[in-house]
Design a protein around this motif. Structure first.
Motif, PDB file in Angstrom:
ATOM      1  N   TYR A   6       0.813  -1.215   0.000  1.00 38.49           N
ATOM      2  CA  TYR A   6       0.000   0.000   0.000  1.00 38.49           C
ATOM      3  C   TYR A   6       0.850   1.269   0.000  1.00 38.49           C
ATOM      4  CZ  TYR A   6      -3.188  -3.580   1.657  1.00 38.49           C
ATOM      5  OH  TYR A   6      -3.908  -4.726   1.792  1.00 38.49           O
ATOM      6  N   SER A   7       2.058   1.172  -0.509  1.00 35.25           N
ATOM      7  CA  SER A   7       2.924   2.347  -0.502  1.00 35.25           C
ATOM      8  C   SER A   7       2.403   3.444  -1.416  1.00 35.25           C
ATOM      9  CB  SER A   7       4.342   1.955  -0.921  1.00 35.25           C
ATOM     10  OG  SER A   7       4.317   1.392  -2.231  1.00 35.25           O
ATOM     11  N   LYS A   8       1.612   3.066  -2.458  1.00 31.98           N
ATOM     12  CA  LYS A   8       1.110   4.054  -3.402  1.00 31.98           C
ATOM     13  C   LYS A   8      -0.304   4.531  -3.071  1.00 31.98           C
ATOM     14  CE  LYS A   8       3.886   2.121  -7.161  1.00 31.98           C
ATOM     15  NZ  LYS A   8       3.874   1.564  -8.527  1.00 31.98           N
ATOM     16  N   VAL A   9      -0.886   4.034  -1.964  1.00 31.34           N
ATOM     17  CA  VAL A   9      -2.240   4.423  -1.589  1.00 31.34           C
ATOM     18  C   VAL A   9      -2.185   5.719  -0.799  1.00 31.34           C
ATOM     19  CG1 VAL A   9      -4.305   3.749  -0.337  1.00 31.34           C
ATOM     20  CG2 VAL A   9      -2.988   2.047  -1.567  1.00 31.34           C
ATOM     21  N   LYS A  10      -2.973   6.674  -1.161  1.00 37.63           N
ATOM     22  CA  LYS A  10      -2.989   7.959  -0.481  1.00 37.63           C
ATOM     23  C   LYS A  10      -3.783   7.864   0.825  1.00 37.63           C
ATOM     24  CE  LYS A  10      -2.607  10.710  -4.707  1.00 37.63           C
ATOM     25  NZ  LYS A  10      -3.222  11.794  -5.533  1.00 37.63           N
ATOM     26  N   ARG A  11      -3.528   8.810   1.726  1.00 39.25           N
ATOM     27  CA  ARG A  11      -4.219   8.817   3.016  1.00 39.25           C
ATOM     28  C   ARG A  11      -5.721   9.036   2.831  1.00 39.25           C
ATOM     29  NH1 ARG A  11      -2.079  12.809   7.588  1.00 39.25           N
ATOM     30  NH2 ARG A  11      -0.317  11.373   7.386  1.00 39.25           N
ATOM     31  N   GLU A  12      -6.099   9.927   1.912  1.00 40.36           N
ATOM     32  CA  GLU A  12      -7.522  10.201   1.720  1.00 40.36           C
ATOM     33  C   GLU A  12      -8.260   8.961   1.234  1.00 40.36           C
ATOM     34  OE1 GLU A  12      -5.062  11.948   0.612  1.00 40.36           O
ATOM     35  OE2 GLU A  12      -5.213  13.840   1.766  1.00 40.36           O
ATOM     36  N   THR A  13      -7.601   8.216   0.329  1.00 37.12           N
ATOM     37  CA  THR A  13      -8.227   6.992  -0.185  1.00 37.12           C
ATOM     38  C   THR A  13      -8.385   5.958   0.914  1.00 37.12           C
ATOM     39  OG1 THR A  13      -7.141   7.428  -2.304  1.00 37.12           O
ATOM     40  CG2 THR A  13      -8.061   5.233  -1.976  1.00 37.12           C
ATOM     41  N   LYS A  15      -8.658   6.580   4.109  1.00 38.40           N
ATOM     42  CA  LYS A  15      -9.696   7.028   5.040  1.00 38.40           C
ATOM     43  C   LYS A  15     -11.087   6.765   4.470  1.00 38.40           C
ATOM     44  CE  LYS A  15     -11.235  11.046   7.639  1.00 38.40           C
ATOM     45  NZ  LYS A  15     -11.049  12.494   7.898  1.00 38.40           N
ATOM     46  N   GLU A  16     -11.280   7.026   3.166  1.00 41.06           N
ATOM     47  CA  GLU A  16     -12.579   6.746   2.549  1.00 41.06           C
ATOM     48  C   GLU A  16     -12.913   5.265   2.638  1.00 41.06           C
ATOM     49  OE1 GLU A  16     -12.356   8.195  -1.384  1.00 41.06           O
ATOM     50  OE2 GLU A  16     -12.271  10.336  -0.810  1.00 41.06           O
ATOM     51  N   TYR A  17     -11.906   4.424   2.414  1.00 38.48           N
ATOM     52  CA  TYR A  17     -12.131   2.983   2.503  1.00 38.48           C
ATOM     53  C   TYR A  17     -12.533   2.565   3.919  1.00 38.48           C
ATOM     54  CZ  TYR A  17     -11.085  -2.014   2.574  1.00 38.48           C
ATOM     55  OH  TYR A  17     -11.158  -3.358   2.759  1.00 38.48           O
ATOM     56  N   ASN A  18     -11.836   3.113   4.914  1.00 39.33           N
ATOM     57  CA  ASN A  18     -12.166   2.773   6.301  1.00 39.33           C
ATOM     58  C   ASN A  18     -13.546   3.277   6.686  1.00 39.33           C
ATOM     59  OD1 ASN A  18      -9.694   1.536   6.691  1.00 39.33           O
ATOM     60  ND2 ASN A  18      -8.705   3.412   7.430  1.00 39.33           N
ATOM     61  N   ASP A  51      -5.721  -5.865  -3.810  1.00 41.94           N
ATOM     62  CA  ASP A  51      -5.361  -4.516  -3.375  1.00 41.94           C
ATOM     63  C   ASP A  51      -6.229  -4.057  -2.217  1.00 41.94           C
ATOM     64  OD1 ASP A  51      -4.646  -3.470  -6.735  1.00 41.94           O
ATOM     65  OD2 ASP A  51      -3.319  -4.247  -5.168  1.00 41.94           O
ATOM     66  N   ASP A  52      -6.810  -5.012  -1.434  1.00 41.92           N
ATOM     67  CA  ASP A  52      -7.579  -4.602  -0.262  1.00 41.92           C
ATOM     68  C   ASP A  52      -6.667  -3.874   0.709  1.00 41.92           C
ATOM     69  OD1 ASP A  52      -9.523  -7.636  -0.276  1.00 41.92           O
ATOM     70  OD2 ASP A  52      -9.829  -5.714  -1.298  1.00 41.92           O
ATOM     71  N   MET A  53      -7.181  -2.827   1.355  1.00 39.17           N
ATOM     72  CA  MET A  53      -6.352  -1.976   2.203  1.00 39.17           C
ATOM     73  C   MET A  53      -6.527  -2.347   3.662  1.00 39.17           C
ATOM     74  SD  MET A  53      -6.940   1.606   0.231  1.00 39.17           S
ATOM     75  CE  MET A  53      -8.608   1.145  -0.169  1.00 39.17           C
ATOM     76  N   SER A  54      -5.427  -2.489   4.374  1.00 41.16           N
ATOM     77  CA  SER A  54      -5.452  -2.850   5.798  1.00 41.16           C
ATOM     78  C   SER A  54      -5.718  -1.614   6.634  1.00 41.16           C
ATOM     79  CB  SER A  54      -4.119  -3.472   6.199  1.00 41.16           C
ATOM     80  OG  SER A  54      -4.080  -3.645   7.581  1.00 41.16           O
ATOM     81  N   ILE A  55      -6.463  -1.809   7.702  1.00 43.69           N
ATOM     82  CA  ILE A  55      -6.745  -0.704   8.614  1.00 43.69           C
ATOM     83  C   ILE A  55      -5.548  -0.422   9.486  1.00 43.69           C
ATOM     84  CG2 ILE A  55      -8.181  -0.032  10.575  1.00 43.69           C
ATOM     85  CD1 ILE A  55     -10.456  -1.555   9.291  1.00 43.69           C
ATOM     86  N   GLY A  80      -7.494   3.726  11.918  1.00 46.38           N
ATOM     87  CA  GLY A  80      -7.555   4.916  11.095  1.00 46.38           C
ATOM     88  C   GLY A  80      -7.260   6.186  11.859  1.00 46.38           C
ATOM     89  N   GLU A  81      -7.520   7.292  11.251  1.00 52.60           N
ATOM     90  CA  GLU A  81      -7.369   8.592  11.880  1.00 52.60           C
ATOM     91  C   GLU A  81      -8.742   9.219  11.960  1.00 52.60           C
ATOM     92  OE1 GLU A  81      -4.505  11.175  10.318  1.00 52.60           O
ATOM     93  OE2 GLU A  81      -2.836   9.797  10.598  1.00 52.60           O
ATOM     94  N   VAL A  82      -9.055   9.830  13.091  1.00 49.32           N
ATOM     95  CA  VAL A  82     -10.362  10.417  13.336  1.00 49.32           C
ATOM     96  C   VAL A  82     -10.178  11.865  13.705  1.00 49.32           C
ATOM     97  CG1 VAL A  82     -11.344   8.235  14.074  1.00 49.32           C
ATOM     98  CG2 VAL A  82     -10.319   9.739  15.754  1.00 49.32           C
ATOM     99  N   ASP A  83     -11.246  12.613  13.569  1.00 53.07           N
ATOM    100  CA  ASP A  83     -11.253  14.016  13.957  1.00 53.07           C
ATOM    101  C   ASP A  83     -12.010  14.141  15.264  1.00 53.07           C
ATOM    102  OD1 ASP A  83      -9.912  14.603  11.694  1.00 53.07           O
ATOM    103  OD2 ASP A  83     -11.688  15.167  10.531  1.00 53.07           O
TER     104      ASP A  83
END
Length: 530
Positions: A6-13, A15-18, A51-55, A80-83
């Motif tokens: 997942y080195s090429k996966v962006k943070r926004e992507t 977060k949307e997945y999570n 390409d499933d993304m790990s939490i 993940g990251e939360v606000d």
């Protein structure tokens, strides 16, 4: 593996997945369809080549290894990251697994119950890595916070609640600090150089050594606790290196044990040293005066001994050997644990039986020292300037008392005006300037080797107490076999000192002067005495 995948996966992507996965899970629970299923980690492990993304973004980084064993961390609440909105401010970061009260309880279980990190983790249902982070974080937080709670006491705070027992024993209230050294066992290092540094000849084991100072009731403050030093260091050397005497006001006294041969260090700072006398060579019995001083110091110094024991009893973490890779943590736990003892009752000698029974109504050490608390066995000596003041302060106190503007003020208020002028700091500054300006050098021959010539500054002599004071210069009469100095050398040295005429007349009336060379055992240092 996850980092490569997942080195090429962006943070926004990510977060949307999570968020989508969390929403799907919540909807399934509402419809009573979700029956546990498989965890997110299982999804990642089963999806080889997908390409499933790990939490868990930290998986596979090797940060979870403790004691050589890697552990798998499954923390769904921290995913993940939360606000979070705290006090109207949005903060990004992971959700905390435990609240702050539970985290402090984790720290107490580890430090006070002497439990390992893995066992503490099992009690609270968390991972050992999280226990490691909590312990180090809270040890730093306590040190930073308690440092602000307990600064160096002012003279007013020290004298408003002074033990009566010390005044009865010594006849004054000048003792500002009781200094002692305490040691804790450490693991034996595999490196011989490290092991030789940590080895204590007193304990016959590898140890860590701290200097601790307290007042007459056992109250400690942050500057009175030194950092950890290896067990091979001596008490006088550690006292000089830590500069723990700098916080004692000029003209006040420090009470130490027999091993603290720090009279010359105290003389340079203008501090009185109260120390039991050691038995001299071939001496079978102490004199009556020395025996009386030893008894007085031993009875009053029991306070700092009790403080050391109280801290070690409350912190069972020091019951085991400190690991070499945890020396930094040991320093933090030692300091914070010592400062926490200020919330307990003080050690006051000579209390009545009724006061001992009403222990629940008694104030703690911190309340007495910093917030004006009162207890049986303590007395306010601020009005009695003759008990704690030096000559300059007593003279200035009388001048303030005679001023017409201070006619309606009490003796205590006059003393407070005197404290605001801070005369001890002025006297210490002047004292150090005089010592630094005097470069009295003596050239003498070693008694065993006439070819070896030594040069030494009087102001740098150590290990021997001053007995005479001459023109702000500390001199001492020798007590062992002397080495005579040529009269011309002594005359040149006195000319560098340039004393007034009356001092020269006083010297002329004294018996013949000789120079004594003495060596401190094993140190390779020499002391010069006139």
């Amino acid at each position: 593996e996850n980092m490569v995948r997942y080195s090429k996966v962006k943070r926004e992507t990510r977060k949307e997945y999570n968020d989508a996965l969390r929403a799907e899970k919540e909807s399934a629970e509402k419809e009573n369809i979700y029956n546990g299923g498989t965890s997110d980690i299982d999804i990642v492990n089963d999806a080889e080549g997908t390409d499933d993304m790990s939490i868990d973004s930290n998986a596979g980084t090797g940060l979870d290894e403790i004691d050589g064993e890697a552990e798998e961390e499954v923390d769904e609440e921290a995913e993940g990251e939360v606000d979070e909105e705290v006090d109207g401010i949005k903060r990004r970061g992971r959700r905390r697994k435990l609240d702050w009260k539970t985290e402090f309880l984790v720290y107490c279980f580890y430090s006070r119950c002497n439990l390992s990190m893995r066992r503490t983790a099992a009690l609270f249902g968390i991972k050992a890595t999280l226990v490691h982070d909590i312990v180090y974080a809270w040890a730093n937080i306590l040190c930073i916070t308690l440092r602000q709670f307990f600064p160096v006491p002012t003279r007013s705070q020290m004298l408003r609640a002074y033990p009566k027992s010390i005044i009865q024993k010594f006849g004054h209230a000048k003792i500002f600090m009781m200094l002692d050294a305490t040691e804790c066992f450490a693991d034996i290092a595999s490196m011989k150089s490290v092991n030789s540094i940590l080895f204590s000849a007193y304990k016959h084991h590898s140890t860590l050594k701290w200097l601790v100072g307290c007042d007459g009731i056992g109250t400690t403050w942050d500057d009175s606790i030194s950092d950890a030093y290896p067990g091979s260091i001596s008490d006088p050397m550690q006292t000089a290196v830590t500069k723990i005497l700098d916080q004692i006001p000029f003209g006040s006294a420090v009470e130490v044990d027999k091993g603290f041969l720090i009279e010359n260090e105290c003389a340079l700072q203008g501090i009185i040293t109260i120390r039991p006398m050691k038995m001299l060579q071939n001496q079978t019995q102490q004199s009556k005066e020395d025996a009386a001083l030893t008894q007085k110091v031993g009875k009053s110094r029991i306070v700092v001994e009790q403080a050391n024991g109280q801290m070690k009893n409350a912190t069972a973490w020091f019951d085991k050997n400190v690991k070499v890779n945890q020396i930094g943590l040991a320093d933090l736990i030692f300091r914070s644990s010592y400062l926490l003892q200020n919330f307990k009752l003080g050690f006051i000698q000579g209390q009545s039986e009724q006061a001992k029974k009403d222990a629940q109504r008694r104030p703690c050490k911190a309340e007495i020292r910093y917030y004006g608390g009162e207890d049986d066995g303590l007395v306010d000596v601020r009005p009695l300037v003759e008990l704690w003041g030096n000559e300059s302060e007593m003279k200035r106190w009388e001048e303030l008392r005679m001023l017409p503007a201070n006619k309606d003020l009490s003796d205590t208020e006059i003393s407070e005006l005197l404290f605001e002028e801070d005369i001890p700091s002025q006297l210490r500054k002047r004292h150090i300037e005089v010592i630094e300006s005097v470069a009295l050098e003596l050239a003498f021959l070693h008694p065993k080797d006439n070819a070896a010539s030594k040069r030494l500054l009087i102001s740098e002599c150590t290990y021997y107490p001053p007995l005479y004071t001459l023109h702000n210069m500390t001199l001492k009469h020798g007590s062992i076999a002397p080495t005579y100095v040529h009269e011309m050398q002594l005359l040149l040295a006195l000319q560098k000192l340039a004393p007034p005429r009356d001092i020269l007349q006083t010297l002329a009336s004294l018996p013949p002067v000789f120079c004594c060379v003495s060596s401190h055992r094993g140190s390779g240092m020499h002391a010069v005495s006139i």
